[in-house]
Design a protein around this motif. Structure first.
Motif, PDB file in Angstrom:
ATOM      1  N   HIS A  90     -62.881 -35.797  30.477  1.00  0.00           N
ATOM      2  CA  HIS A  90     -63.112 -34.892  31.603  1.00  0.00           C
ATOM      3  C   HIS A  90     -63.543 -33.532  31.091  1.00  0.00           C
ATOM      4  O   HIS A  90     -62.849 -32.907  30.300  1.00  0.00           O
ATOM      5  N   GLY A  91     -64.672 -33.087  31.573  1.00  0.00           N
ATOM      6  CA  GLY A  91     -65.192 -31.787  31.161  1.00  0.00           C
ATOM      7  C   GLY A  91     -64.606 -30.648  31.975  1.00  0.00           C
ATOM      8  O   GLY A  91     -63.576 -30.787  32.636  1.00  0.00           O
ATOM      9  N   TRP A  92     -65.280 -29.531  31.911  1.00  0.00           N
ATOM     10  CA  TRP A  92     -64.872 -28.339  32.643  1.00  0.00           C
ATOM     11  C   TRP A  92     -65.193 -28.521  34.126  1.00  0.00           C
ATOM     12  O   TRP A  92     -66.270 -28.995  34.478  1.00  0.00           O
ATOM     13  N   ILE A  93     -64.243 -28.141  34.984  1.00  0.00           N
ATOM     14  CA  ILE A  93     -64.398 -28.316  36.424  1.00  0.00           C
ATOM     15  C   ILE A  93     -64.399 -26.937  37.095  1.00  0.00           C
ATOM     16  O   ILE A  93     -63.428 -26.181  36.981  1.00  0.00           O
ATOM     17  N   PRO A  94     -65.466 -26.599  37.816  1.00  0.00           N
ATOM     18  CA  PRO A  94     -65.518 -25.316  38.511  1.00  0.00           C
ATOM     19  C   PRO A  94     -64.470 -25.243  39.630  1.00  0.00           C
ATOM     20  O   PRO A  94     -64.142 -26.258  40.263  1.00  0.00           O
ATOM     21  N   LEU A  95     -63.989 -24.050  39.871  1.00  0.00           N
ATOM     22  CA  LEU A  95     -62.978 -23.833  40.911  1.00  0.00           C
ATOM     23  C   LEU A  95     -63.451 -24.340  42.268  1.00  0.00           C
ATOM     24  O   LEU A  95     -62.683 -24.951  43.013  1.00  0.00           O
ATOM     25  N   SER A  96     -64.709 -24.147  42.616  1.00  0.00           N
ATOM     26  CA  SER A  96     -65.214 -24.589  43.923  1.00  0.00           C
ATOM     27  C   SER A  96     -65.093 -26.103  44.084  1.00  0.00           C
ATOM     28  O   SER A  96     -64.770 -26.592  45.173  1.00  0.00           O
ATOM     29  N   VAL A  97     -65.298 -26.852  43.022  1.00  0.00           N
ATOM     30  CA  VAL A  97     -65.158 -28.314  43.071  1.00  0.00           C
ATOM     31  C   VAL A  97     -63.692 -28.692  43.277  1.00  0.00           C
ATOM     32  O   VAL A  97     -63.370 -29.585  44.074  1.00  0.00           O
ATOM     33  N   ILE A  98     -62.805 -28.012  42.588  1.00  0.00           N
ATOM     34  CA  ILE A  98     -61.367 -28.267  42.723  1.00  0.00           C
ATOM     35  C   ILE A  98     -60.902 -27.959  44.132  1.00  0.00           C
ATOM     36  O   ILE A  98     -60.154 -28.738  44.742  1.00  0.00           O
ATOM     37  N   GLU A  99     -61.343 -26.841  44.678  1.00  0.00           N
ATOM     38  CA  GLU A  99     -60.951 -26.466  46.053  1.00  0.00           C
ATOM     39  C   GLU A  99     -61.460 -27.482  47.075  1.00  0.00           C
ATOM     40  O   GLU A  99     -60.724 -27.858  47.994  1.00  0.00           O
ATOM     41  N   ASN A 100     -62.695 -27.937  46.913  1.00  0.00           N
ATOM     42  CA  ASN A 100     -63.236 -28.943  47.838  1.00  0.00           C
ATOM     43  C   ASN A 100     -62.468 -30.254  47.742  1.00  0.00           C
ATOM     44  O   ASN A 100     -62.159 -30.871  48.755  1.00  0.00           O
ATOM     45  N   ALA A 101     -62.153 -30.682  46.539  1.00  0.00           N
ATOM     46  CA  ALA A 101     -61.393 -31.922  46.351  1.00  0.00           C
ATOM     47  C   ALA A 101     -59.991 -31.792  46.961  1.00  0.00           C
ATOM     48  O   ALA A 101     -59.489 -32.747  47.572  1.00  0.00           O
ATOM     49  N   ALA A 102     -59.381 -30.630  46.819  1.00  0.00           N
ATOM     50  CA  ALA A 102     -58.041 -30.413  47.385  1.00  0.00           C
ATOM     51  C   ALA A 102     -58.085 -30.488  48.914  1.00  0.00           C
ATOM     52  O   ALA A 102     -57.196 -31.080  49.532  1.00  0.00           O
ATOM     53  N   ARG A 103     -59.118 -29.907  49.516  1.00  0.00           N
ATOM     54  CA  ARG A 103     -59.258 -29.974  50.979  1.00  0.00           C
ATOM     55  C   ARG A 103     -59.409 -31.426  51.442  1.00  0.00           C
ATOM     56  O   ARG A 103     -58.788 -31.844  52.419  1.00  0.00           O
TER      57      ARG A 103
ATOM     58  N   ARG B 250     -56.024 -33.272  51.122  1.00  0.00           N
ATOM     59  CA  ARG B 250     -55.090 -32.922  52.200  1.00  0.00           C
ATOM     60  C   ARG B 250     -55.528 -33.535  53.530  1.00  0.00           C
ATOM     61  O   ARG B 250     -54.700 -34.020  54.300  1.00  0.00           O
ATOM     62  N   ALA B 251     -56.815 -33.510  53.803  1.00  0.00           N
ATOM     63  CA  ALA B 251     -57.319 -34.030  55.079  1.00  0.00           C
ATOM     64  C   ALA B 251     -57.166 -35.538  55.185  1.00  0.00           C
ATOM     65  O   ALA B 251     -56.832 -36.058  56.252  1.00  0.00           O
ATOM     66  N   GLU B 252     -57.408 -36.236  54.084  1.00  0.00           N
ATOM     67  CA  GLU B 252     -57.420 -37.694  54.140  1.00  0.00           C
ATOM     68  C   GLU B 252     -56.114 -38.362  53.760  1.00  0.00           C
ATOM     69  O   GLU B 252     -55.862 -39.493  54.166  1.00  0.00           O
ATOM     70  N   ARG B 253     -55.297 -37.692  52.957  1.00  0.00           N
ATOM     71  CA  ARG B 253     -54.111 -38.377  52.439  1.00  0.00           C
ATOM     72  C   ARG B 253     -52.795 -37.693  52.773  1.00  0.00           C
ATOM     73  O   ARG B 253     -51.851 -38.345  53.182  1.00  0.00           O
ATOM     74  N   ASN B 254     -52.708 -36.385  52.534  1.00  0.00           N
ATOM     75  CA  ASN B 254     -51.419 -35.721  52.674  1.00  0.00           C
ATOM     76  C   ASN B 254     -51.610 -34.244  53.011  1.00  0.00           C
ATOM     77  O   ASN B 254     -51.806 -33.430  52.117  1.00  0.00           O
ATOM     78  N   PRO B 255     -51.531 -33.888  54.284  1.00  0.00           N
ATOM     79  CA  PRO B 255     -51.755 -32.500  54.676  1.00  0.00           C
ATOM     80  C   PRO B 255     -50.720 -31.518  54.105  1.00  0.00           C
ATOM     81  O   PRO B 255     -50.965 -30.318  54.041  1.00  0.00           O
ATOM     82  N   GLU B 256     -49.590 -32.019  53.670  1.00  0.00           N
ATOM     83  CA  GLU B 256     -48.536 -31.161  53.118  1.00  0.00           C
ATOM     84  C   GLU B 256     -48.689 -30.910  51.618  1.00  0.00           C
ATOM     85  O   GLU B 256     -48.051 -30.017  51.062  1.00  0.00           O
ATOM     86  N   ALA B 257     -49.510 -31.686  50.956  1.00  0.00           N
ATOM     87  CA  ALA B 257     -49.663 -31.577  49.498  1.00  0.00           C
ATOM     88  C   ALA B 257     -50.440 -30.314  49.117  1.00  0.00           C
ATOM     89  O   ALA B 257     -51.248 -29.805  49.884  1.00  0.00           O
ATOM     90  N   ASP B 258     -50.176 -29.836  47.921  1.00  0.00           N
ATOM     91  CA  ASP B 258     -50.929 -28.696  47.394  1.00  0.00           C
ATOM     92  C   ASP B 258     -51.455 -29.044  46.003  1.00  0.00           C
ATOM     93  O   ASP B 258     -50.856 -28.685  44.993  1.00  0.00           O
ATOM     94  N   PRO B 259     -52.589 -29.739  45.941  1.00  0.00           N
ATOM     95  CA  PRO B 259     -53.151 -30.112  44.647  1.00  0.00           C
ATOM     96  C   PRO B 259     -53.565 -28.904  43.810  1.00  0.00           C
ATOM     97  O   PRO B 259     -53.790 -29.030  42.615  1.00  0.00           O
ATOM     98  N   LEU B 260     -53.653 -27.736  44.413  1.00  0.00           N
ATOM     99  CA  LEU B 260     -54.076 -26.540  43.679  1.00  0.00           C
ATOM    100  C   LEU B 260     -52.957 -25.913  42.848  1.00  0.00           C
ATOM    101  O   LEU B 260     -53.205 -24.960  42.110  1.00  0.00           O
ATOM    102  N   LYS B 261     -51.753 -26.450  42.944  1.00  0.00           N
ATOM    103  CA  LYS B 261     -50.648 -25.898  42.138  1.00  0.00           C
ATOM    104  C   LYS B 261     -50.944 -25.973  40.646  1.00  0.00           C
ATOM    105  O   LYS B 261     -50.560 -25.117  39.881  1.00  0.00           O
ATOM    106  N   LEU B 262     -51.629 -27.012  40.211  1.00  0.00           N
ATOM    107  CA  LEU B 262     -51.953 -27.184  38.804  1.00  0.00           C
ATOM    108  C   LEU B 262     -52.975 -26.145  38.336  1.00  0.00           C
ATOM    109  O   LEU B 262     -52.918 -25.662  37.216  1.00  0.00           O
TER     110      LEU B 262
END
Length: 89
Positions: free
Chosen positions: A46-59, A62-74
């Motif tokens: 896994h290479g370098w991941i831009p913040l915008s990609v991480i934020e989009n994946a987190a949204r 949350r929308a599709e699997r778990n609205p309470e989760a916060d994948p951005l904690k990492l």
């Protein structure tokens, strides 16, 4: 902190087996990369991941699997900003 791979922080207090590396990409966006002592293949695959990609994946997560989760904690933007600012000084 900094080592041969670059600037990093520990995403979980007390656990030094995982590190999140940070840098500024070519366009100036903060980028992250995960390293794990027991899974070195993560760094290699896994290479370098831009913040915008991480934020989009987190949204999407949350929308599709778990609205309470916060994948951005990492991926801590505030810590990344401090590390990058201190490294420039």
């Amino acid at each position: 902190m900094k080592d041969e791979r670059g600037l990093y922080y520990f995403p979980q207090a007390g656990n030094h087996e995982a590190r999140v590396y940070v840098r500024r990409g070519e366009l100036g966006e903060i980028e992250f990369r995960l390293w794990q002592a027991h899974h070195p293949e993560v760094w290699e695959k896994h290479g370098w991941i831009p913040l915008s990609v991480i934020e989009n994946a987190a949204r999407l997560y949350r929308a599709e699997r778990n609205p309470e989760a916060d994948p951005l904690k990492l991926y801590d933007v505030a810590v990344a900003q401090v590390l990058l600012r201190e490294d420039r000084a």
